[in-house]
Structures are given as structure tokens and as C-alpha cells.
Design an enzyme around this catalytic site. Structure first.
Site, PDB file in Angstrom:
ATOM      1  N   SER A 283      44.521  49.136  63.789  1.00 38.34           N
ATOM      2  CA  SER A 283      43.438  48.281  63.284  1.00 38.34           C
ATOM      3  C   SER A 283      43.837  47.508  62.024  1.00 38.34           C
ATOM      4  O   SER A 283      43.010  46.833  61.418  1.00 38.34           O
ATOM      5  CB  SER A 283      42.184  49.106  63.017  1.00 38.34           C
ATOM      6  OG  SER A 283      42.456  50.115  62.088  1.00 38.34           O
TER       7      SER A 283
ATOM      8  N   THR B  76      39.204  49.173  58.655  1.00 36.10           N
ATOM      9  CA  THR B  76      39.901  48.405  57.626  1.00 36.10           C
ATOM     10  C   THR B  76      40.479  49.361  56.603  1.00 36.10           C
ATOM     11  O   THR B  76      39.856  50.378  56.286  1.00 36.10           O
ATOM     12  CB  THR B  76      38.880  47.498  56.897  1.00 36.10           C
ATOM     13  OG1 THR B  76      38.347  46.598  57.849  1.00 36.10           O
ATOM     14  CG2 THR B  76      39.499  46.728  55.757  1.00 36.10           C
TER      15      THR B  76
ATOM     16  N   THR C  26      42.955  44.111  57.396  1.00 35.79           N
ATOM     17  CA  THR C  26      42.551  44.534  58.738  1.00 35.79           C
ATOM     18  C   THR C  26      43.009  43.538  59.797  1.00 35.79           C
ATOM     19  O   THR C  26      43.224  42.356  59.496  1.00 35.79           O
ATOM     20  CB  THR C  26      41.009  44.672  58.808  1.00 35.79           C
ATOM     21  OG1 THR C  26      40.644  45.247  60.061  1.00 35.79           O
ATOM     22  CG2 THR C  26      40.296  43.344  58.676  1.00 35.79           C
TER      23      THR C  26
ATOM     24  N   ARG D  33      37.575  34.524  65.259  1.00 43.51           N
ATOM     25  CA  ARG D  33      36.596  35.337  64.517  1.00 43.51           C
ATOM     26  C   ARG D  33      37.206  35.880  63.212  1.00 43.51           C
ATOM     27  O   ARG D  33      38.339  36.352  63.174  1.00 43.51           O
ATOM     28  CB  ARG D  33      36.128  36.494  65.396  1.00 43.51           C
ATOM     29  CG  ARG D  33      35.092  37.418  64.740  1.00 43.51           C
ATOM     30  CD  ARG D  33      35.707  38.652  64.110  1.00 43.51           C
ATOM     31  NE  ARG D  33      34.702  39.612  63.658  1.00 43.51           N
ATOM     32  CZ  ARG D  33      34.986  40.675  62.920  1.00 43.51           C
ATOM     33  NH1 ARG D  33      36.212  40.931  62.552  1.00 43.51           N
ATOM     34  NH2 ARG D  33      34.032  41.485  62.545  1.00 43.51           N
ATOM     35  N   VAL D  34      36.429  35.780  62.155  1.00 43.91           N
ATOM     36  CA  VAL D  34      36.828  36.349  60.870  1.00 43.91           C
ATOM     37  C   VAL D  34      35.723  37.312  60.447  1.00 43.91           C
ATOM     38  O   VAL D  34      34.538  36.998  60.579  1.00 43.91           O
ATOM     39  CB  VAL D  34      37.014  35.229  59.819  1.00 43.91           C
ATOM     40  CG1 VAL D  34      37.149  35.803  58.417  1.00 43.91           C
ATOM     41  CG2 VAL D  34      38.236  34.378  60.162  1.00 43.91           C
ATOM     42  N   GLY D  35      36.100  38.460  59.942  1.00 37.85           N
ATOM     43  CA  GLY D  35      35.108  39.458  59.535  1.00 37.85           C
ATOM     44  C   GLY D  35      34.821  39.409  58.044  1.00 37.85           C
ATOM     45  O   GLY D  35      34.996  38.386  57.382  1.00 37.85           O
ATOM     46  N   ASP D  36      34.373  40.522  57.528  1.00 38.43           N
ATOM     47  CA  ASP D  36      34.009  40.619  56.108  1.00 38.43           C
ATOM     48  C   ASP D  36      35.222  40.820  55.208  1.00 38.43           C
ATOM     49  O   ASP D  36      35.179  40.486  54.013  1.00 38.43           O
ATOM     50  CB  ASP D  36      33.067  41.807  55.887  1.00 38.43           C
ATOM     51  CG  ASP D  36      33.735  43.122  56.300  1.00 38.43           C
ATOM     52  OD1 ASP D  36      34.338  43.161  57.406  1.00 38.43           O
ATOM     53  OD2 ASP D  36      33.685  44.090  55.521  1.00 38.43           O
TER      54      ASP D  36
ATOM     55  N   THR E  83      34.067  48.927  55.093  1.00 40.90           N
ATOM     56  CA  THR E  83      34.694  48.971  56.406  1.00 40.90           C
ATOM     57  C   THR E  83      33.556  49.006  57.414  1.00 40.90           C
ATOM     58  O   THR E  83      32.422  49.320  57.066  1.00 40.90           O
ATOM     59  CB  THR E  83      35.622  50.198  56.549  1.00 40.90           C
ATOM     60  OG1 THR E  83      36.209  50.187  57.853  1.00 40.90           O
ATOM     61  CG2 THR E  83      34.882  51.503  56.357  1.00 40.90           C
ATOM     62  N   GLY E  84      33.860  48.671  58.643  1.00 41.97           N
ATOM     63  CA  GLY E  84      32.800  48.686  59.654  1.00 41.97           C
ATOM     64  C   GLY E  84      32.499  47.297  60.160  1.00 41.97           C
ATOM     65  O   GLY E  84      33.297  46.367  59.982  1.00 41.97           O
TER      66      GLY E  84
ATOM     67  N   GLY F  92      31.896  43.909  60.361  1.00 42.47           N
ATOM     68  CA  GLY F  92      31.974  42.873  59.338  1.00 42.47           C
ATOM     69  C   GLY F  92      30.796  41.923  59.327  1.00 42.47           C
ATOM     70  O   GLY F  92      30.341  41.498  58.251  1.00 42.47           O
TER      71      GLY F  92
HETATM   72  N1  ASP Z   1      35.310  45.232  58.697  1.00 42.65           N
HETATM   73  C1  ASP Z   1      36.331  44.898  59.645  1.00 42.65           C
HETATM   74  C2  ASP Z   1      35.912  43.678  60.421  1.00 42.65           C
HETATM   75  O1  ASP Z   1      34.751  43.520  60.730  1.00 42.65           O
HETATM   76  C3  ASP Z   1      36.719  45.966  60.587  1.00 42.65           C
HETATM   77  C4  ASP Z   1      36.439  47.412  60.225  1.00 42.65           C
HETATM   78  O2  ASP Z   1      36.516  47.791  59.093  1.00 42.65           O
HETATM   79  O3  ASP Z   1      36.141  48.234  61.106  1.00 42.65           O
HETATM   80  O4  ASP Z   1      36.775  42.916  60.782  1.00 42.65           O
END
Ligand code: ASP
Length: 318
Positions: A78, A178, A196, A206-209, A229-230, A232
Site C-alpha cells: 500500500s 498509508t 501511500t 484519483r488522489v487521496g488525502d 490513514t484510511g 482519503g
Molecule cells: N488515505 C489513503 C488514501 O485514501 C489510504 C489509506 O491510508 O488507507 O489514499
């Protein structure tokens, strides 16, 4: 009274630096580094960060080294090299850094570069900008001496091919995590990093947080730092890490701040979100907090000579 001040600790003139957070005196932790990072791969990241501090590096150097370890770890699907790709089979990486001065650097949708965290740091230190994305980020990296590398491993490619057979939308907590790392060095200064490969099999682009300052990572050297984490998308919608730091500034403990930020998400989802978010927070006095929405979450804490993994349960049990 000024928010940041120094107090006499005793009649003999020993001075303990402190900061005032919402009328509360908080002693600034010095000479006792704290490293807090997400998930079990945080343990090794912490070790690398500690080594860097021992070699005289500062909080930013240490956070970068910790993140680089996760990026190099081919078993970690990941983050970085070996990360699971997007729906088109491309490994696209997001990372950011923030230092004690509140400077920030970030890259998103970066491909073929093994250490996005280091490119993010270069963006922070060598440009007038905060964020570079995609092709521009890639060109910047190459211009600055980063080598191109194929990041899709055989293992990740096979996983992706299996996924292609029925293209099931992965539930976010199934496949992505992440490495977020928060460091306080012996001077008491803070820095942090996130890195991440994001949500596995995500839409191309796609771009996350994680590369977004205030969402995946935020710090204020007078107050504390936080990282996420989680899922985004949900961290982005609530500017999660900024919120956690802001809540600490308003007098909440790191633990209360993480929980309050998650309670807002729970409320937005009528009490039962079907995804995961985890926060970690580190206050200037070295106190930490961590909370997650559901299921469980692990964080690694290096402090007072030990480096341990802690498991916590979600605020809501389903
Ligand atoms: N926060 C990250 C994202 O959404 C992934 C993760 O931490 O699980 O890209």
C-alpha cells in the site's frame, strides 16, 4: 498572556520551555524524541527515524527516512515500490511532508519514482510551490536526480490481474494503508510525512488525502501534529489532520482531538460509516493520541527507549 512563553521552572533558574494552549501550560518535550506512525510497518519506519535522529538529523530528516523505509519495502502493498496499482495497472503515488516552520511539500499521482516523500521534500525546499502532480512532478523528480523505476512488482501485477477478472470495487479498508509518521526531535521541534499508493484499483487519476496538507497531515510547531490513514475521500471532506491540530489548540488532549474529529465523520454518516479512518496525534509535550472509526487500527510509538506497536479498537463497534 502570550500563547507561547517560557517559564522559570525553579528558583535555581532552570528553564523549562513551555507553550500555552488555551490557557493551559504545556511543557515542551525536549531531549526525549517521540516518533509516532501508522500501522505495523510503522515499527520499522520508527527504527529508521530513530537512527536518523541519533546521527544528528532533525525531525524532518527522521520523518523522511521513516517514510522512505515503507516506500522501499516490497512486501508493503500500500506504499511505494510494490504498491497495488490503479484500475489501469499503474502504481500512482501520493506523499507529503511538513516541517517545524510550517513549510510543506507534496506530490500526487507520481509514477515510476521510488521515493515520493523525498520528491515532496524537494518541492518544499527547492520550489516556491507546495504541490506538484503527475507528469510535472515526475519531470521535477528526474531533473533533481531521482531515477525512474518500475514500481509494479510481479506480486502486485498478479493481484491486479485477479482483480480485473471481476473488477469488484474493493472496500477501502481491504487494500490500502498509508505510512504517516510524526516526529518530535530532541529540540522539541515537530515534522511529519505521509506516503501511500492509495486505494487499490482506484480510478486512474484519483488522489487521496495523503498528499493534501491539512487532510493527510498537518502540524503547528507551537501546538502539535496529526496525520491520517484510511478512506482519503472522507478525511478530505473534513480536513481531518488540520481539525485534530486545531482541536488540540483549543485545549483538547491529543486523544480527545482524534476522537472528536472522528465523531464528526460518524455524524455525517448517520452513526454508522462503512469505512475506516485512523488518526494519530502528537502534542508539543510529547503526549500522543490515536483513534479509529471502526474495526481496529495499529500505531507504532517510539518513546523513552522503546518502540512498540499498539492496537486500538474503533469508536463504533459493528
Ligand atoms: N488515505 C489513503 C488514501 O485514501 C489510504 C489509506 O491510508 O488507507 O489514499
Amino acid at each position: 498572556m502570550k500563547r507561547r512563553d517560557f517559564f522559570k521552572a525553579s528558583a535555581i533558574g532552570l528553564t523549562i520551555p513551555s507553550t500555552i494552549i488555551k490557557g493551559q501550560k504545556i511543557n515542551i518535550s525536549k531531549n526525549n524524541p517521540v516518533i509516532l506512525s501508522t500501522w505495523n510497518f510503522g515499527l520499522n519506519a520508527n527504527i529508521e527515524a530513530l537512527k536518523e535522529l541519533k546521527n544528528g538529523g532533525n525531525a524532518m530528516d527522521a520523518a523522511e527516512k521513516g517514510a522512505m523505509h515503507a516506500e522501499s519495502d516490497v512486501e508493503n502493498t500500500s506504499v511505494g515500490f510494490g504498491g497495488l496499482p490503479d484500475e489501469k495497472g499503474k502504481v500512482t503515488l501520493d506523499a507529503c511532508v511538513m516541517d517545524r516552520s510550517g513549510n510543506a511539500g507534496s506530490v500526487a499521482f507520481l509514477q515510476n519514482i521510488k521515493h515520493p516523500v523525498s520528491v515532496a521534500r524537494k518541492v518544499m525546499e527547492e520550489t516556491k510551490h507546495v504541490m506538484l502532480v503527475g507528469e510535472g512532478a515526475n519531470q521535477f523528480a528526474i531533473k533533481n536526480g531521482f531515477k525512474e523505476k518500475k514500481l509494479l512488482t510481479k506480486k502486485s501485477k498478479n493481484e491486479w490481474k485477479k482483480w480485473l477478472q471481476n473488477r469488484r470495487e474493493m472496500t477501502p479498508h481491504e487494500t490500502h494503508d498509508t505510512l504517516s509518521i510524526l516526529v518530535q526531535d530532541k529540540k522539541g521541534d515537530l515534522a511529519g510525512a505521509c506516503t501511500t499508493s492509495g486505494w487499490a484499483y482506484k480510478m486512474h487519476g484519483r488522489v487521496g488525502d495523503s498528499p493534501i496538507i491539512g487532510a493527510g497531515l498537518f502540524l503547528d510547531n507551537e501546538v502539535g501534529s496529526a496525520a491520517a490513514t484510511g478512506l482519503g475521500e472522507e478525511v478530505l471532506k473534513t480536513t481531518g489532520s488540520f481539525l485534530v491540530v486545531e482541536l488540540m489548540r483549543q485545549g483538547r488532549s491529543p486523544q480527545e482531538a482524534c476522537e472528536e474529529a472522528l465523531k464528526r465523520v460518524i455524524k455525517r454518516h448517520n452513526g454508522n460509516p462503512d469505512f475506516q479512518i485512523g488518526y494519530i496525534a502528537l502534542r508539543k509535550d510529547g503526549e500522543i493520541g490515536s483513534a479509529c472509526l471502526k474495526w481496529s487500527f495499529e500505531y507504532a510509538l517510539a518513546k523513552n527507549g522503546s518502540n512498540k506497536l499498539y492496537k486500538i479498537n474503533g469508536l463504533i463497534q459493528s
